[in-house]
Design an enzyme around this catalytic site. Structure first.
Site, short mmCIF file in Angstrom:
data_model
loop_
_atom_site.label_atom_id
_atom_site.label_comp_id
_atom_site.label_asym_id
_atom_site.label_seq_id
_atom_site.Cartn_x
_atom_site.Cartn_y
_atom_site.Cartn_z
N SER A 174 0.73 -1.41 -0.08
CA SER A 174 0.01 -0.08 0.20
C SER A 174 0.83 1.31 -0.08
O SER A 174 2.05 1.26 0.42
CB SER A 174 -0.75 0.13 1.18
OG SER A 174 -1.65 1.17 1.52
N CYS A 175 0.44 2.39 -0.66
CA CYS A 175 0.92 3.49 -0.72
C CYS A 175 0.34 4.41 0.42
O CYS A 175 0.83 5.58 0.48
CB CYS A 175 0.83 4.28 -1.99
SG CYS A 175 2.06 3.45 -3.24
N ILE A 176 -0.97 4.23 0.89
CA ILE A 176 -1.48 5.03 1.50
C ILE A 176 -1.99 4.31 3.31
O ILE A 176 -2.24 3.13 3.15
CB ILE A 176 -2.96 5.51 1.12
CG1 ILE A 176 -3.08 5.00 -0.06
CG2 ILE A 176 -2.96 6.96 1.07
CD1 ILE A 176 -4.58 5.35 -0.77
#
Lengths: 157, 102
Positions: free
Chosen positions: B100-102
């Site tokens: 995930s990037c968030i």
């Protein structure tokens, strides 16, 4: 590892949703990697930290070739709202939070959030107009002085 | 590749994440945590257990997901696992590193 990034510092100068999210995702991504991060909101970037405006940022349909909408059509009434609605739907699918929630996540994650003094004065904004999570209002010189160690990067958006 | 942690030979990837959750034990988690100067407490284990449950359900982990977890808030999560909490806690938990990037 002398080349490793230690602190990412973003200057957000635009109010379009894609620019605001670019700053937020990169600042949050830094924190997730254990890298310090800060955002300095200036000029139209201040829209992203105004309580009344932050959740109504729009995508630019005019002058944005990436949208593949002819300029004349992009300028028609309602086009920007429609494109924004569609983009928000796609972002929600990826579990991207709305601006206000993203700001809360950033603040809780330890990302420092700063308003630009010159721009705040220029737009006649007061503290009550701005988010509660704001760490303060700085001059650009103050912000530069926060790049106080090796491995700091300043990125202008 | 193989690595010996807590006197047990286990399979890990090049970043040190366990590749077979079945090999995970609390002792292994405790030893991985010491690499990050983390001394595991009940609070740490509570979060690790939640992460393992989520991953076993096939859910994707994210910082926003932590906020909604009801187990811990983001501020405490960063305080418990300094230096990139999702990265560190998943390694301790013996599950893959989140994409995930968030």
């Amino acid at each position: 590892m002398g080349t490793k990034v230690k602190k990412m510092m973003f200057i957000l100068s635009k109010a379009t949703i894609e620019n605001a999210y670019a700053a937020f995702v990169m600042a949050n991504g830094a924190r997730m990697e254990g890298i310090e991060s800060e955002i300095f909101f200036t000029f139209f970037g201040l829209e992203a930290i105004q309580k009344k405006k932050m959740d109504n940022l729009h995508v630019a349909t005019v002058g944005n070739p990436g949208m593949h909408i002819p300029t004349m059509i992009g300028g028609l009434p309602g086009m920007e709202a429609l494109a924004t609605k569609m983009m928000k739907k796609e972002m929600e699918k990826l579990d991207m939070p709305p601006v206000s929630e993203f700001i809360e996540i950033l603040s809780d994650s330890g990302c420092r959030l700063w308003g630009c003094k010159l721009a705040v004065d220029m737009f006649h904004l007061e503290e009550k107009d701005l988010i509660d999570e704001l760490d303060g209002i700085l001059t650009i010189g103050d912000f530069y002085n926060r790049a106080d160690q090796e491995g700091c990067q300043i990125v202008f958006i | 590749m193989k690595k010996v942690i807590a006197q047990t030979e286990i399979n890990v990837n090049e970043e040190g994440y366990l590749t077979d959750f079945a090999q995970w034990t609390k002792e292994i988690g405790t030893e991985i945590a010491t690499d990050y100067n983390i001394e595991m407490t009940d609070r740490h284990w509570e979060v690790v257990k939640w992460i393992q449950e989520k991953v076993n359900e096939g859910a994707a982990l994210s910082i926003r997901g932590i906020k909604k977890s009801g187990v811990i808030d983001i501020k405490s999560f960063y305080a418990l696992f300094p230096g990139g909490p999702l990265k560190v806690s998943t390694k301790i938990a013996g599950v893959p590193k989140p994409k995930s990037c968030i």
